[in-house]
Scaffold this motif. Sequence first.
Motif, mmCIF file in Angstrom:
data_model
loop_
_atom_site.group_PDB
_atom_site.id
_atom_site.type_symbol
_atom_site.label_atom_id
_atom_site.label_comp_id
_atom_site.label_asym_id
_atom_site.label_seq_id
_atom_site.Cartn_x
_atom_site.Cartn_y
_atom_site.Cartn_z
ATOM 1 N N ASP A 231 0.953 1.456 11.500
ATOM 2 C CA ASP A 231 -0.435 1.095 11.818
ATOM 3 C C ASP A 231 -1.029 2.074 12.825
ATOM 4 O OD1 ASP A 231 -0.733 -1.612 10.493
ATOM 5 O OD2 ASP A 231 0.991 -2.048 11.763
ATOM 6 N N ASP B 291 -0.842 3.686 7.590
ATOM 7 C CA ASP B 291 -1.280 2.551 6.777
ATOM 8 C C ASP B 291 -2.711 2.767 6.277
ATOM 9 O OD1 ASP B 291 -0.762 -0.515 6.137
ATOM 10 O OD2 ASP B 291 -2.743 -0.401 7.048
ATOM 11 N N LYS C 183 -4.048 3.309 2.273
ATOM 12 C CA LYS C 183 -5.159 2.535 1.707
ATOM 13 C C LYS C 183 -6.280 3.463 1.233
ATOM 14 C CE LYS C 183 -4.059 -1.473 4.562
ATOM 15 N NZ LYS C 183 -4.197 -2.060 5.899
ATOM 16 N N LEU D 257 -9.903 0.257 7.765
ATOM 17 C CA LEU D 257 -8.969 -0.282 6.775
ATOM 18 C C LEU D 257 -7.673 -0.759 7.405
ATOM 19 C CD1 LEU D 257 -9.402 2.233 3.791
ATOM 20 C CD2 LEU D 257 -10.135 -0.142 3.895
ATOM 21 N N ASN D 258 -7.621 -0.777 8.721
ATOM 22 C CA ASN D 258 -6.403 -1.276 9.363
ATOM 23 C C ASN D 258 -6.768 -2.309 10.428
ATOM 24 O OD1 ASN D 258 -4.272 -0.910 11.769
ATOM 25 N ND2 ASN D 258 -3.260 -0.685 9.799
ATOM 26 N N GLY D 259 -6.298 -3.527 10.218
ATOM 27 C CA GLY D 259 -6.646 -4.623 11.124
ATOM 28 C C GLY D 259 -5.976 -4.482 12.486
ATOM 29 N N THR D 260 -4.740 -4.008 12.493
ATOM 30 C CA THR D 260 -3.988 -3.902 13.752
ATOM 31 C C THR D 260 -4.678 -2.964 14.736
ATOM 32 O OG1 THR D 260 -1.951 -4.340 12.583
ATOM 33 C CG2 THR D 260 -1.738 -3.243 14.714
ATOM 34 N N LYS E 202 0.809 -1.232 0.000
ATOM 35 C CA LYS E 202 0.000 0.000 0.000
ATOM 36 C C LYS E 202 0.833 1.268 0.000
ATOM 37 C CE LYS E 202 0.269 -2.266 3.947
ATOM 38 N NZ LYS E 202 -0.334 -3.181 4.876
ATOM 39 N N PHE F 185 -0.557 -9.346 12.151
ATOM 40 C CA PHE F 185 -1.404 -8.295 11.565
ATOM 41 C C PHE F 185 -0.610 -7.002 11.337
ATOM 42 C CE2 PHE F 185 -4.981 -10.243 14.361
ATOM 43 C CZ PHE F 185 -5.111 -11.302 13.477
ATOM 44 N N ALA F 186 0.310 -6.716 12.268
ATOM 45 C CA ALA F 186 0.989 -5.413 12.242
ATOM 46 C C ALA F 186 2.092 -5.368 11.186
ATOM 47 C CB ALA F 186 1.577 -5.133 13.620
ATOM 48 N N GLU F 187 2.404 -4.144 10.752
ATOM 49 C CA GLU F 187 3.544 -3.929 9.858
ATOM 50 C C GLU F 187 4.826 -4.222 10.640
ATOM 51 O OE1 GLU F 187 3.029 -2.818 6.473
ATOM 52 O OE2 GLU F 187 1.112 -3.535 7.207
ATOM 53 N N GLY G 119 -9.142 -8.077 7.338
ATOM 54 C CA GLY G 119 -8.332 -7.012 6.747
ATOM 55 C C GLY G 119 -6.843 -7.170 6.974
ATOM 56 N N ALA G 120 -6.438 -8.218 7.649
ATOM 57 C CA ALA G 120 -5.011 -8.432 7.890
ATOM 58 C C ALA G 120 -4.789 -9.919 8.157
ATOM 59 C CB ALA G 120 -4.545 -7.610 9.089
HETATM 60 N N1 HSE Z 1 -0.752 -3.939 9.018
HETATM 61 C C1 HSE Z 1 -1.872 -4.029 8.157
HETATM 62 C C2 HSE Z 1 -3.132 -3.983 8.985
HETATM 63 C C3 HSE Z 1 -1.794 -5.301 7.354
HETATM 64 O O1 HSE Z 1 -3.048 -4.181 10.204
HETATM 65 O O2 HSE Z 1 -4.206 -3.731 8.436
HETATM 66 C C4 HSE Z 1 -2.815 -5.401 6.252
HETATM 67 O O3 HSE Z 1 -2.647 -4.391 5.296
#
Ligand code: HSE
Length: 413
Positions: free
Chosen positions: A189, A194, A198, A151-154, A98, A181-183, A294-295
């Motif tokens: 995040d 992030d 997106k 739009l961010n799972g974390t 992204k 899930f995290a970058e 989403g992650a």
């Molecule tokens: N770090 C991102 C999130 C991974 O938590 O959404 C998915 O793009």
Amino acid sequence: MTREKLRIGLFGYGCVGQGLHDVLNSSNGFKADIVKICVKDRAKKRRIPMTNFTYDKNDILNDPSINLVVELIDDAAEAFSIVSTAMKSGKNVVSANKMMVAKHFKELVELQKKYNVSLLYEASAGASIPIIRNLEEYYDNELLYSLRGILNGTTNYILTKMHNEGIPYSEALKGAQEKGFAESDPTLDVEGWDAKYKLCIITGHAYGLFLDPEEVFHYGINKVSEFDVKYAREKGFKIKLVPYVGKTNDNTITSFVLPRFISPDKYLYNVDNEYNGVIAEAAFADKQFFCGKGAGGHATGSAVLSDISANSYGYRYEYKKYQQGTVSNYTRQHKIEIYLRYNDEKEKDLFGFEEVSEYFCGRFYKYVIGVVNLEKLYSLRKQLPLLDVFIVNTGRKINSQKGADKEIQEEQI
Ligand code: HSE
């Protein structure tokens, strides 16, 4: 339609790369050969034989038998170098990056045209939710009023754990990291970067504007405190990090990323943990709600697989809204009602509240609810990380008609 036989060169074998591998191996209907996997860490133990790997990107980029590059690394600058080189040598590309797409959006669109290749990146926004292809194909002639969502799972995982289980922020973040899930750099995040990348990608397909992410205001959840969660819980709300893009008039849009209070009657209220949700509000289709994981390796891998499969049929994004060119302006002149938790009156005064509807001064914290201008928030963006405050969009809509007082109403979605 005939399918092209795909010979894939894969970059990256982390959480998403391995997820893709699993998804590809379990897919009955579709076969593609991963010819080589390029990774950077020589010391890391791999779960498949080392003969599958290379450390030299040119082993993939210079191999004429490889017709599809799948880029799943976490370094956006290196990813851009790999992706643009691949496209220039006539290879189609699938990416989940992204930050790379958002930062080089226009250039990547032009490269596709110039070199007659395709770049697909469904996994880059909303992971398993097919939002980009829907915007391209389903909403190509729709008048989209707005898109908003998670739009961010974390961050959603962290906020869910804090709200539902009273788990402290740092422990919840650790959980999101352990679950993949995290970058690699989780500040992307929790500070909202992030989600903003997106949002910029979605904006390109929804409205045909390739925004410079630097121009878009974002604010994350890293300053959220137990007071904020308690306040939200007492009012019956949850806090979610919600990116928004919407029209302010026929040819102008605005966008931002802010934490937001969500009441139980809203679609996003039950979107918990690593799930993402996107709500489209359109003139003809009215309200639509997309929800999915989403992650995570498998959820993201499933979107990458879908792009690989689409690629074998010759699918390309046409950037229909960009071709139509109906939206041409971007503005930050937009009023938002916010909750500001703060300590120091001087810090509160920086926000230039235009009107205040609620004010609280307690022993441990103070808060104010009032209307601010998005441009003002944007002008404070470098200072904000240094202030002892937390901001939440109340989600209430401000209608200002000429000559009339501002009217603040509950939003319906
Ligand atoms: N770090 C991102 C999130 C991974 O938590 O959404 C998915 O793009």
